[in-house]
Design an enzyme around this catalytic site. Structure first.
Site, PDB file in Angstrom:
ATOM      1  N   GLU A 222       0.874  -1.181   0.000  1.00 28.33           N
ATOM      2  CA  GLU A 222       0.000   0.000   0.000  1.00 28.33           C
ATOM      3  C   GLU A 222       0.909   1.228   0.000  1.00 28.33           C
ATOM      4  O   GLU A 222       1.904   1.266   0.724  1.00 28.33           O
ATOM      5  CB  GLU A 222      -0.876   0.010   1.267  1.00 28.33           C
ATOM      6  N   PHE A 223       0.537   2.239  -0.793  1.00 25.19           N
ATOM      7  CA  PHE A 223       1.413   3.415  -0.926  1.00 25.19           C
ATOM      8  C   PHE A 223       1.421   4.303   0.321  1.00 25.19           C
ATOM      9  O   PHE A 223       2.233   5.197   0.448  1.00 25.19           O
ATOM     10  CB  PHE A 223       0.985   4.270  -2.121  1.00 25.19           C
TER      11      PHE A 223
ATOM     12  N   LYS B 201       2.669  14.222 -14.232  1.00 20.52           N
ATOM     13  CA  LYS B 201       1.647  15.255 -14.074  1.00 20.52           C
ATOM     14  C   LYS B 201       0.323  14.594 -13.679  1.00 20.52           C
ATOM     15  O   LYS B 201       0.209  13.387 -13.916  1.00 20.52           O
ATOM     16  CB  LYS B 201       1.521  16.099 -15.332  1.00 20.52           C
TER      17      LYS B 201
ATOM     18  N   LYS C 227       9.252  13.965 -26.767  1.00 25.99           N
ATOM     19  CA  LYS C 227       9.038  13.764 -28.204  1.00 25.99           C
ATOM     20  C   LYS C 227      10.198  14.366 -28.989  1.00 25.99           C
ATOM     21  O   LYS C 227      10.573  15.524 -28.762  1.00 25.99           O
ATOM     22  CB  LYS C 227       7.721  14.447 -28.631  1.00 25.99           C
TER      23      LYS C 227
ATOM     24  N   GLU D 126      -7.270  16.971 -30.475  1.00 26.99           N
ATOM     25  CA  GLU D 126      -7.443  15.514 -30.430  1.00 26.99           C
ATOM     26  C   GLU D 126      -8.810  15.137 -30.974  1.00 26.99           C
ATOM     27  O   GLU D 126      -9.761  15.918 -30.859  1.00 26.99           O
ATOM     28  CB  GLU D 126      -7.331  15.028 -28.986  1.00 26.99           C
TER      29      GLU D 126
ATOM     30  N   ASP E 173      -5.399  20.318 -17.778  1.00 28.95           N
ATOM     31  CA  ASP E 173      -4.803  19.097 -18.312  1.00 28.95           C
ATOM     32  C   ASP E 173      -3.677  19.411 -19.313  1.00 28.95           C
ATOM     33  O   ASP E 173      -2.705  18.669 -19.415  1.00 28.95           O
ATOM     34  CB  ASP E 173      -5.917  18.280 -19.004  1.00 28.95           C
TER      35      ASP E 173
ATOM     36  N   HIS F 191       1.765  21.119 -21.010  1.00 30.52           N
ATOM     37  CA  HIS F 191       2.204  20.770 -22.369  1.00 30.52           C
ATOM     38  C   HIS F 191       2.307  21.989 -23.305  1.00 30.52           C
ATOM     39  O   HIS F 191       3.322  22.176 -23.979  1.00 30.52           O
ATOM     40  CB  HIS F 191       1.242  19.772 -23.002  1.00 30.52           C
TER      41      HIS F 191
ATOM     42  N   LYS G 184     -10.644  18.129 -26.976  1.00 36.96           N
ATOM     43  CA  LYS G 184     -11.013  16.746 -27.289  1.00 36.96           C
ATOM     44  C   LYS G 184     -12.115  16.772 -28.335  1.00 36.96           C
ATOM     45  O   LYS G 184     -12.853  17.745 -28.448  1.00 36.96           O
ATOM     46  CB  LYS G 184     -11.564  16.052 -26.041  1.00 36.96           C
TER      47      LYS G 184
END
Ligand code: BG6
Length: 537
Positions: free
Chosen positions: A133-134, A196, A230, A264, A283, A288, A380
């Site tokens: 368990e963390f 992240k 990338k 996306e 997000d 990014h 999205k």
């Protein structure tokens, strides 16, 4: 972003000098791998979240690719920690199956075809599963006992877990003495890799940084933004600084505006629960998209040394003028040609006001960029999948063409294509064939695949390898994380009170009309997502 000497440059005067410190400081005498790089130092990689998606989809493919390239040390160990008892053999089998599936899937970034059995066996032999368990001491005590058996060992703790576990895991590692390096410590290096989202706003990011830095030094912390893994993102610096065509014009006198797009076609998939709390802005934007902006806008560093590069990028984040709600447009996809609306997705509230699209106008207040707008958008369920940066140049005087049939000149635009296309294109004007002076816009393109053998690469290969080498160039520093959130804070917590309006857009469209209006007020327009190449006449 480790630098490797160019083998073809041996007659260059610099070739007689000592190679870069990073390489000469490597404790390894192992022969260079076929890729021309040396294997990373031996280390134990402890992955918290061994049963999660990130481990399967990204970490294992990356470790496999590094093994194929001979870039891992023979003494490497990979310990996977997760809640739930299971045998190591079961974990291995599970990973093997998913690796085979991704390798066979043409839509996957790890479309390697058939796996190299030798490389997989090499990785598989080094895998060991531990249940834990963390948030309780037990697993940390076990790890300590195991790691103490190899004094001087190097260890990377990879937190591939939900962000709510970041603090407890670091705290337990610290309290168990697992983060001590050098004197009084293990003798080897101890590093923490954090995924992240790193906080959800300025206050939470500051709090998380303070917490981590009370147990570890900044030099031990590797905050990941996977966009930096990338090649096409790393290449931004090469395009800018290795070409006399672009380097001198990369400034406000010549550049009219910059568009940064991460569009996306997918929706929120199975991530409704996470996305409801996060939204497109948190997000993607302060992480990014700001990272891409940093690569486009930073001053030339004196070298590729990690701190030299990160200092220059930090200056940019610091110079970003804090965004105001007036500079930002939020949208949410509704039922459209590409499918159901966001509110119909699993684990999404029927009346949700979470944004699935964000566009922003950003200014970098420094000498080079004063007055140049950077337009950022992400979303999205848009019309096309496209991550790219388009740099539009200022117009030339029209004077010469005023007595010709030419109505207008199309602007020169350099587009750096990050994903899924890899390459660049340049829009410029030529004379069209025929007796009359007429000008037409054309496009010249470069595609990586036409020049280089591209291999299925998930982007984590370089990040893992660099972390093993101790090269933090591609990782985010505490100060940059905080200045990025700082620039976004008034959007997340508007001083004027109420949250930003969220405008609908049809799933499969170009985004909300209000985002077009954001650019139209400056006399600009978004590059269409669907139409890419300049049409042949
Ligand atoms: C992740 C976001 O960080 O980046 C996702 O959480 C997003 O929502 C993804 O889909 C995009 O990354 P890439 O590499 O697929 O463009």
């Amino acid at each position: 972003m480790s630098t490797t000497p160019n083998p073809q440059a041996s007659d260059h005067p610099a070739a007689t000098q000592a190679p870069s410190c990073k390489l000469s400081a490597s404790p390894h005498d192992a022969p260079p791998s076929p890729a021309g790089k040396r294997p990373a130092p031996p280390c134990t990689l402890v992955i918290f979240g061994a049963g999660g998606d990130l481990t399967k989809r990204l970490l294992m493919p990356a470790l496999y690719n590094l093994a194929v390239d001979g870039l891992l040390d023979g003494a490497m160990k990979i310990i996977g920690v997760n809640h739930g008892e299971r045998e190591t053999s079961e974990w291995r089998e599970d990973l093997h199956k998913s690796l085979q599936q991704f390798a066979a899937d043409k839509a996957s970034t790890f479309h390697a075809g058939k796996l190299d059995d030798h490389a997989w066996n090499w990785v598989a032999q080094r895998l060991e599963y531990k249940a834990g368990e963390f948030e309780t001491d037990d697993i940390f005590t076990k790890l300590k006992q195991e790691l103490e058996q190899s004094p001087g060992s190097n260890v990377i703790f990879y937190l591939a877990v939900s962000s709510r576990f970041f603090k407890p895991i670091v705290e337990h590692l610290g309290k168990a003495g697992l983060l001590k390096e050098g004197e009084g410590g293990s003798g080897g290096f101890r590093r923490i890799v954090i995924e992240k989202p790193f906080g959800t706003d300025l206050a939470s990011a500051r709090d998380l940084n303070a917490h981590i830095l009370s147990y570890a030094k900044e030099s031990q912390v590797y905050r990941i933004d996977h966009f930096l893994g990338k090649d096409t993102v790393q290449s931004i610096l090469a395009v800018r600084f290795a070409n006399a065509l672009f380097e001198p014009i990369w400034r406000r006198e010549y550049i009219d505006s910059v568009q940064i797009t991460a569009a996306e076609t997918i929706g929120v998939e199975g991530r409704g629960k996470f996305y409801e709390q996060t939204g497109a802005f948190r997000d993607m934007v302060p992480n990014h998209l700001f990272q891409l902006l940093g690569m486009v806008a930073m001053e030339p560093p004196n070298s590729f040394d990690a701190e030299a590069v990160r200092d220059k990028k930090a200056e940019i984040f610091d110079a970003i003028q804090p965004l105001t709600p007036d500079d930002v447009v939020f949208g949410q996809y509704e039922k459209g040609p590409a499918g159901v609306g966001y509110r119909e997705e699993p684990n999404v509230a029927p009346g949700s006001t979470t944004e699935t699209y964000a566009a922003a106008r950003v200014f970098v207040e420094n000498w080079r960029w004063a007055g140049v707008p950077f337009y950022l958008r992400t979303g999205k369920r848009l019309a096309a999948r496209r991550t790219e940066i388009s740099v539009q140049l200022k117009p030339v005087p029209f004077l010469l063409f005023r007595d010709t049939p030419v109505d207008a000149l199309t602007p020169n635009v350099l587009t750096l294509r990050i994903d899924p296309a890899h390459g660049t294109s340049f829009d410029f004007n030529v004379k069209t064939p025929g007796p009359v002076m007429q000008v037409g816009g054309v496009q010249s393109s470069f595609d990586y695949a036409d020049f280089f053998a591209e291999r299925a690469n998930v982007g984590y290969e370089t990040l893992l390898y660099d972390c093993m080498l101790g090269d933090a160039t591609l990782f985010q520093r505490a100060d940059s994380i905080e200045t990025s959130w700082c620039a976004a804070d008034d959007v997340l917590h508007p001083k004027s009170g109420g949250a930003l309006p969220v405008h609908g857009y049809a799933a499969g469209s170009e985004g909300p009309a209000q985002a077009d209006a954001l650019l139209a007020r400056d006399g600009h327009a978004w590059r269409p997502l669907q139409q890419h190449a300049v049409e042949k006449k």
